[in-house]
Design a protein around this motif. Structure first.
Motif, PDB file in Angstrom:
ATOM      1  N   ASP A   1     -12.309   2.518  11.329  1.00 27.06           N
ATOM      2  CA  ASP A   1     -11.783   2.405  12.641  1.00 27.06           C
ATOM      3  C   ASP A   1     -10.371   1.919  11.922  1.00 27.06           C
ATOM      4  N   ALA A   2     -10.755   0.781  11.390  1.00 29.26           N
ATOM      5  CA  ALA A   2      -9.680  -0.006  11.144  1.00 29.26           C
ATOM      6  C   ALA A   2      -8.239  -0.376  10.160  1.00 29.26           C
ATOM      7  N   TRP A   3      -9.247   0.351   9.258  1.00 28.38           N
ATOM      8  CA  TRP A   3      -7.921   0.915   8.547  1.00 28.38           C
ATOM      9  C   TRP A   3      -7.014   2.193   9.254  1.00 28.38           C
ATOM     10  N   ARG A   4      -7.588   3.436   9.886  1.00 25.12           N
ATOM     11  CA  ARG A   4      -6.388   4.376  10.897  1.00 25.12           C
ATOM     12  C   ARG A   4      -6.068   3.790  11.780  1.00 25.12           C
ATOM     13  N   GLN A   5      -6.991   2.081  12.272  1.00 27.38           N
ATOM     14  CA  GLN A   5      -5.539   1.162  13.630  1.00 27.38           C
ATOM     15  C   GLN A   5      -4.638   1.005  12.506  1.00 27.38           C
ATOM     16  N   GLY A   6      -4.660   0.656  12.043  1.00 31.77           N
ATOM     17  CA  GLY A   6      -3.817  -0.688  11.250  1.00 31.77           C
ATOM     18  C   GLY A   6      -2.981   0.520  10.734  1.00 31.77           C
ATOM     19  N   LEU A   7      -2.914   1.362  10.043  1.00 31.30           N
ATOM     20  CA  LEU A   7      -1.293   2.377   9.775  1.00 31.30           C
ATOM     21  C   LEU A   7      -1.261   2.888  10.527  1.00 31.30           C
ATOM     22  N   ALA A   8      -1.424   2.736  11.596  1.00 35.61           N
ATOM     23  CA  ALA A   8      -1.041   3.531  12.827  1.00 35.61           C
ATOM     24  C   ALA A   8      -0.309   2.078  13.541  1.00 35.61           C
ATOM     25  N   ALA A   9      -0.359   1.346  13.466  1.00 32.84           N
ATOM     26  CA  ALA A   9       0.427  -0.050  13.725  1.00 32.84           C
ATOM     27  C   ALA A   9       1.572  -0.252  13.478  1.00 32.84           C
ATOM     28  N   LEU A  10       1.298  -0.068  11.851  1.00 36.87           N
ATOM     29  CA  LEU A  10       2.311  -0.236  10.342  1.00 36.87           C
ATOM     30  C   LEU A  10       3.139   0.894  10.975  1.00 36.87           C
TER      31      LEU A  10
ATOM     32  N   ALA B   1       4.264   2.403  13.781  1.00 38.37           N
ATOM     33  CA  ALA B   1       4.561   1.518  15.281  1.00 38.37           C
ATOM     34  C   ALA B   1       4.908   0.647  14.664  1.00 38.37           C
ATOM     35  N   GLU B   2       4.668  -0.073  13.729  1.00 36.77           N
ATOM     36  CA  GLU B   2       6.640  -1.355  14.054  1.00 36.77           C
ATOM     37  C   GLU B   2       7.852  -0.475  13.098  1.00 36.77           C
ATOM     38  N   ALA B   3       7.015   0.560  12.345  1.00 36.33           N
ATOM     39  CA  ALA B   3       8.643   1.003  11.093  1.00 36.33           C
ATOM     40  C   ALA B   3       9.372   1.835  12.622  1.00 36.33           C
ATOM     41  N   GLN B   4       8.611   2.415  13.132  1.00 37.40           N
ATOM     42  CA  GLN B   4       9.500   2.916  14.197  1.00 37.40           C
ATOM     43  C   GLN B   4       9.912   2.195  15.452  1.00 37.40           C
ATOM     44  N   LEU B   5       9.613   1.023  15.647  1.00 37.15           N
ATOM     45  CA  LEU B   5      10.658  -0.493  16.221  1.00 37.15           C
ATOM     46  C   LEU B   5      11.428  -0.346  15.600  1.00 37.15           C
ATOM     47  N   ARG B   6      11.714  -0.729  14.171  1.00 32.89           N
ATOM     48  CA  ARG B   6      12.833  -1.105  13.101  1.00 32.89           C
ATOM     49  C   ARG B   6      13.999   0.489  13.046  1.00 32.89           C
ATOM     50  N   GLY B   7      13.123   1.473  14.264  1.00 33.34           N
ATOM     51  CA  GLY B   7      14.417   2.603  13.638  1.00 33.34           C
ATOM     52  C   GLY B   7      14.431   3.383  12.654  1.00 33.34           C
ATOM     53  N   ALA B   8      12.443   3.574  11.798  1.00 30.10           N
ATOM     54  CA  ALA B   8      12.410   4.134  11.162  1.00 30.10           C
ATOM     55  C   ALA B   8      11.225   5.799  11.544  1.00 30.10           C
ATOM     56  N   SER B   9      11.057   6.765  11.534  1.00 35.19           N
ATOM     57  CA  SER B   9      10.004   7.549  11.600  1.00 35.19           C
ATOM     58  C   SER B   9       8.756   6.777  11.228  1.00 35.19           C
ATOM     59  N   ASP B  10       8.358   6.245  10.574  1.00 37.83           N
ATOM     60  CA  ASP B  10       6.953   6.059   9.668  1.00 37.83           C
ATOM     61  C   ASP B  10       6.793   4.743   8.992  1.00 37.83           C
ATOM     62  N   PHE B  11       6.203   3.862   8.187  1.00 42.77           N
ATOM     63  CA  PHE B  11       5.917   3.047   7.219  1.00 42.77           C
ATOM     64  C   PHE B  11       6.472   3.314   6.105  1.00 42.77           C
ATOM     65  N   ALA B  12       6.248   4.625   6.104  1.00 41.05           N
ATOM     66  CA  ALA B  12       6.240   5.027   4.616  1.00 41.05           C
ATOM     67  C   ALA B  12       7.899   5.445   4.551  1.00 41.05           C
ATOM     68  N   ALA B  13       8.804   5.814   5.066  1.00 38.73           N
ATOM     69  CA  ALA B  13      10.490   5.862   4.917  1.00 38.73           C
ATOM     70  C   ALA B  13      11.060   5.088   4.751  1.00 38.73           C
ATOM     71  N   LEU B  14      10.365   3.630   5.252  1.00 39.10           N
ATOM     72  CA  LEU B  14      11.118   2.407   5.110  1.00 39.10           C
ATOM     73  C   LEU B  14      11.715   2.506   3.643  1.00 39.10           C
ATOM     74  N   ASP B  15      12.283   1.899   3.882  1.00 37.26           N
ATOM     75  CA  ASP B  15      12.518   0.953   1.881  1.00 37.26           C
ATOM     76  C   ASP B  15      11.497  -0.275   1.625  1.00 37.26           C
ATOM     77  N   ASN B  16      12.211  -0.766   0.245  1.00 32.10           N
ATOM     78  CA  ASN B  16      10.687  -1.598  -0.068  1.00 32.10           C
ATOM     79  C   ASN B  16      11.208  -3.194   0.947  1.00 32.10           C
ATOM     80  N   ALA B  17      12.325  -3.361   0.886  1.00 28.95           N
ATOM     81  CA  ALA B  17      12.920  -4.598   2.021  1.00 28.95           C
ATOM     82  C   ALA B  17      12.425  -4.278   2.892  1.00 28.95           C
ATOM     83  N   GLY B  18      12.586  -3.167   3.458  1.00 30.44           N
ATOM     84  CA  GLY B  18      11.567  -3.045   4.864  1.00 30.44           C
ATOM     85  C   GLY B  18      10.411  -2.867   5.221  1.00 30.44           C
ATOM     86  N   ARG B  19       9.607  -2.137   4.449  1.00 26.38           N
ATOM     87  CA  ARG B  19       8.390  -2.366   4.290  1.00 26.38           C
ATOM     88  C   ARG B  19       7.493  -4.104   4.362  1.00 26.38           C
ATOM     89  N   ASP B  20       8.147  -4.385   3.025  1.00 32.94           N
ATOM     90  CA  ASP B  20       7.773  -6.287   2.969  1.00 32.94           C
ATOM     91  C   ASP B  20       8.194  -6.899   4.425  1.00 32.94           C
TER      92      ASP B  20
END
Length: 209
Positions: free
Chosen positions: A97-106, A108-127
């Motif tokens: 559950d922690a892994w699923r919830q954590g990936l969903a949270a990542l 959501a964080e990316a979407q707050l930064r204007g990306a579709s998901d965490f994988a869509a961020l560049d390296n700097a954005g992920r960091d």
């Protein structure tokens, strides 16, 4: 299987010990499976998989190629097969559950930064996302029931690092001399090494006597 060029042990390959007293049949069997029996995705969904890959790449960047350690596959296998330490922090959900919830949270964080998901961020954005999570500054609602720093440090970092350095690629990178059993180690003082360890000249230690 050579470690990356940044290693202090260039050219060292722990697999050169395959037919030496450093390895026994059990060790060879374990390493053979890590090298050849890479499990397919079974736990994570097709949508979650790219997020997990991006997370692993951010924590443990690797050059693409035959020597790259398939970290996401082994995380997935452990969760699918129910392998783990058998313990967890009281404020953390169970690992699946922690892994699923954590990936969903990542995501959501990316979407707050204007990306579709965490994988869509560049390296700097992920960091930037991961730095915020580690500082407990994540804003995604999923963190209300998942301690973000504990998720990142005690689950993500712990699992990724353990998998990487249990693989021959990671072991060669750090000059790992092989398991303590069956051969063992004799020269345990600082700056000394046994003759079957990584060449001392590569890291500045003294030649074994």
């Amino acid at each position: 299987m050579k470690g990356p060029s940044s290693t202090p042990y260039p050219g060292y390959d722990v697999l050169d010990k395959w037919d030496t007293p450093s390895f026994n049949d059990q060790t060879r069997d374990v390493l053979r499976r890590r090298l050849t029996d890479v499990p397919d995705r079974r736990f994570f969904t097709a949508a979650e998989w790219p997020v997990l890959e991006a997370l692993c790449d951010s924590v443990m960047p690797q050059e693409k190629g035959a020597d790259a350690v398939p970290i996401p596959n082994w995380i997935d296998a452990a969760l699918h097969e129910g392998h783990g330490s058998g313990t967890r922090h009281a404020d953390m959900p169970a690992a699946p559950d922690a892994w699923r919830q954590g990936l969903a949270a990542l995501n959501a964080e990316a979407q707050l930064r204007g990306a579709s998901d965490f994988a869509a961020l560049d390296n700097a954005g992920r960091d930037a996302v991961l730095h915020d999570v580690d500082a407990e500054k994540g804003r995604a609602p999923q963190w209300q029931t998942l301690p973000q720093r504990r998720f990142f440090r005690n689950l993500v970092l712990s699992e990724i690092v353990a998998i990487y350095y249990s693989h021959p690629t990671g072991q060669s990178e750090i000059g790992f001399g092989g398991p303590a059993s069956p051969r063992g180690y004799v020269r345990l003082q600082a700056n000394l090494a046994d003759s079957w360890e990584a060449p001392p000249g590569d890291w500045g230690g003294e030649t074994p006597r």
